[in-house]
Design a protein around this motif. Structure first.
Motif, PDB file in Angstrom:
ATOM      1  N   PRO A   1       0.818  -1.217   0.000  1.00 22.38           N
ATOM      2  CA  PRO A   1       0.000   0.000   0.000  1.00 22.38           C
ATOM      3  C   PRO A   1       0.852   1.269   0.000  1.00 22.38           C
ATOM      4  CG  PRO A   1       0.083  -0.903   2.203  1.00 22.38           C
ATOM      5  CD  PRO A   1       0.831  -1.862   1.320  1.00 22.38           C
ATOM      6  N   THR A   2       2.156   1.107   0.016  1.00 21.63           N
ATOM      7  CA  THR A   2       3.075   2.234  -0.014  1.00 21.63           C
ATOM      8  C   THR A   2       4.196   1.959  -1.010  1.00 21.63           C
ATOM      9  OG1 THR A   2       4.765   3.415   1.274  1.00 21.63           O
ATOM     10  CG2 THR A   2       4.245   1.191   1.965  1.00 21.63           C
ATOM     11  N   ARG A   3       4.811   3.002  -1.518  1.00 20.75           N
ATOM     12  CA  ARG A   3       5.928   2.828  -2.444  1.00 20.75           C
ATOM     13  C   ARG A   3       7.217   2.478  -1.713  1.00 20.75           C
ATOM     14  NH1 ARG A   3       5.540   6.888  -7.639  1.00 20.75           N
ATOM     15  NH2 ARG A   3       3.280   6.782  -7.925  1.00 20.75           N
ATOM     16  N   ASP A   4       7.234   2.630  -0.409  1.00 22.98           N
ATOM     17  CA  ASP A   4       8.407   2.265   0.369  1.00 22.98           C
ATOM     18  C   ASP A   4       8.603   0.758   0.290  1.00 22.98           C
ATOM     19  OD1 ASP A   4       9.482   2.959   3.787  1.00 22.98           O
ATOM     20  OD2 ASP A   4      10.310   1.643   2.253  1.00 22.98           O
ATOM     21  N   PRO A   5       9.669   0.300  -0.349  1.00 26.29           N
ATOM     22  CA  PRO A   5       9.827  -1.141  -0.567  1.00 26.29           C
ATOM     23  C   PRO A   5      10.177  -1.915   0.698  1.00 26.29           C
ATOM     24  CG  PRO A   5      11.763  -0.008  -1.326  1.00 26.29           C
ATOM     25  CD  PRO A   5      10.779   1.051  -0.958  1.00 26.29           C
TER      26      PRO A   5
END
Length: 120
Positions: free
Chosen positions: A98-102
C-alpha cells in the motif's frame, strides 16, 4: 487494516512472461494507490510500479518500463503485474504494497509474497 495476498509467481525462462495477482481485503476503501515491490536474495528491496486505484495512473521504475504492465480491477480489489521479456535480474520475491516504500511489506511479510525465478 488491509490484507494483501499475492500469487502468480513461478519459474520461467529468460524472455518468458508471468502475470502476478494481488488481492486486497479488509479496509480497502481508503487505498489511494497500490504498488509492487520486490526483493532479490542478498539485495535490498526495490519499488517496481504503482497504480492509483481511482484514476489508474501508473508509474514504473526505469528497468521495467516497456516490459512490465500494472493494472487494476477495482470491483475485485485486485491489481496485476504483467511481466514480459523477463530477465534473470527480475528473479525475486514480489510483494504488493500500500506504499511505495519497498521496505514496509518486505520486512512485514518476508517470504510471503510470490516468488519469481527466471532461469534457463
Amino acid at each position: 487494516q488491509v490484507q494483501l495476498v499475492e500469487s502468480g509467481g513461478g519459474v520461467v525462462q529468460p524472455g518468458g512472461s508471468l502475470r502476478l495477482t494481488c488481492v486486497a481485503s479488509g479496509s480497502t476503501g481508503g487505498i489511494y494507490e497500490l504498488s509492487w515491490v520486490r526483493q532479490a536474495p542478498g539485495k535490498g528491496p526495490e519499488w517496481i510500479s504503482s497504480i492509483s486505484m481511482g484514476e489508474g495512473r501508473t508509474t514504473y521504475r526505469d528497468s521495467v518500463k516497456g516490459r512490465f504492465t500494472i493494472s487494476r480491477d477495482i470491483a475485485k480489489n485486485t491489481i496485476y503485474l504483467q511481466m514480459n521479456s523477463l530477465k534473470s535480474e527480475d528473479s525475486a520475491w514480489y510483494y504488493c504494497s500500500p506504499t511505495r516504500d519497498p521496505y514496509v511489506e518486505t520486512k512485514k511479510r518476508p517470504g510471503q509474497g510470490t516468488q519469481v525465478t527466471v532461469s534457463s
